[in-house]
Design a protein around this motif. Structure first.
Motif, PDB file in Angstrom:
ATOM      1  N   THR A 180      -0.301   2.683  -3.931  1.00 48.35           N
ATOM      2  CA  THR A 180      -0.860   1.134  -3.652  1.00 48.35           C
ATOM      3  C   THR A 180      -0.694   0.581  -5.196  1.00 48.35           C
ATOM      4  O   THR A 180      -0.923   0.835  -6.146  1.00 48.35           O
ATOM      5  N   TYR A 184       4.061  -5.517   3.458  1.00 55.27           N
ATOM      6  CA  TYR A 184       3.822  -5.965   2.198  1.00 55.27           C
ATOM      7  C   TYR A 184       2.805  -7.198   2.411  1.00 55.27           C
ATOM      8  O   TYR A 184       3.065  -8.075   3.359  1.00 55.27           O
ATOM      9  N   VAL A 224       0.682  -1.339  -0.023  1.00 58.29           N
ATOM     10  CA  VAL A 224       0.025   0.099  -0.261  1.00 58.29           C
ATOM     11  C   VAL A 224       0.836   1.215  -0.045  1.00 58.29           C
ATOM     12  O   VAL A 224       2.045   1.262   0.272  1.00 58.29           O
ATOM     13  N   GLU A 225       0.458   2.374  -0.434  1.00 59.66           N
ATOM     14  CA  GLU A 225       0.925   3.681  -0.284  1.00 59.66           C
ATOM     15  C   GLU A 225       1.852   4.031   0.837  1.00 59.66           C
ATOM     16  O   GLU A 225       1.239   3.840   1.798  1.00 59.66           O
TER      17      GLU A 225
END
Length: 199
Positions: free
Chosen positions: A167, A192, A118-119
């Motif tokens: 993301t 992750y 994800v970002e």
């Protein structure tokens, strides 16, 4: 002109005659103290006295150690030096990796391993090449997005932290440009959800 030169020479002779003794701690006129030469001389004299005292305090051999009893007394009077404390060697903490993926590449072959992140997520990584070097591209992609973090040619190892810019999938592509097979070993841990080798 001649009188100016004579006056300058006379002043220089007077300065040497008056100031130089002050440098050695003698200042009968007081001019040395004004020019701070006396202070320098006093410091030099004090250092010389301390050096002489230190030299006299270091005994070459005990004078009263003529008999075995005298030597035993002299040795008992001197405290023994403490044994040096053992030096504690602190081992570097061993990194516990979450995943390890080995991949063998034949000459000219390439492969890709990606993490789903994800970002803002961060993944620590380390990869090494056994048997040679590779070209690599660390990058990320998602629908409508792509980024290249780092590229290299003829590299045998790399490590660091991969932070996802958005993301999606983020990872590495390696290509073997050598003449023999190589083995790339990737180790990862961090933020992750999935890791996979792309076909």
């Amino acid at each position: 002109m001649r009188s100016t030169i004579l006056a300058a020479v006379s002043a220089a002779v007077l300065l040497v005659a008056v100031v130089l003794p002050a440098e050695y701690g003698v200042d009968p006129t007081g001019i040395g103290r004004v020019l701070r030469m006396t202070e320098m001389g006093e410091i030099k004299q004090q250092l010389a006295a301390e050096a002489a005292a230190d030299a006299a305090a270091a005994p070459a051999a005990p004078a009263q150690a003529d008999s075995a009893v005298g030597m035993a007394t002299a040795n008992a009077a001197q405290p023994s030096a403490p044994a040096p404390a053992p030096v504690a060697v602190v081992a570097a903490p061993k990194v516990e990796w979450r995943d390890e993926m080995p991949v063998t590449l034949t000459p000219g072959e390439g492969t890709e391993i990606k993490l789903k992140m994800v970002e803002g997520g961060k993944a620590q990584y380390q990869w090494v090449v056994e048997g040679g070097q590779v070209n690599f591209d660390t990058h990320g992609d998602a629908p409508g997005k792509s980024i290249s973090y780092e590229k290299g040619r003829g590299v045998a190892a790399d490590e660091g932290v991969l932070e996802a810019a958005f993301t999606g999938n983020h990872g590495w592509y390696w290509r073997n440009r050598g003449q023999a097979n190589v083995k790339v070993i990737l180790r990862t841990r961090g933020e992750y959800t999935d890791i996979k080798q792309m076909k």
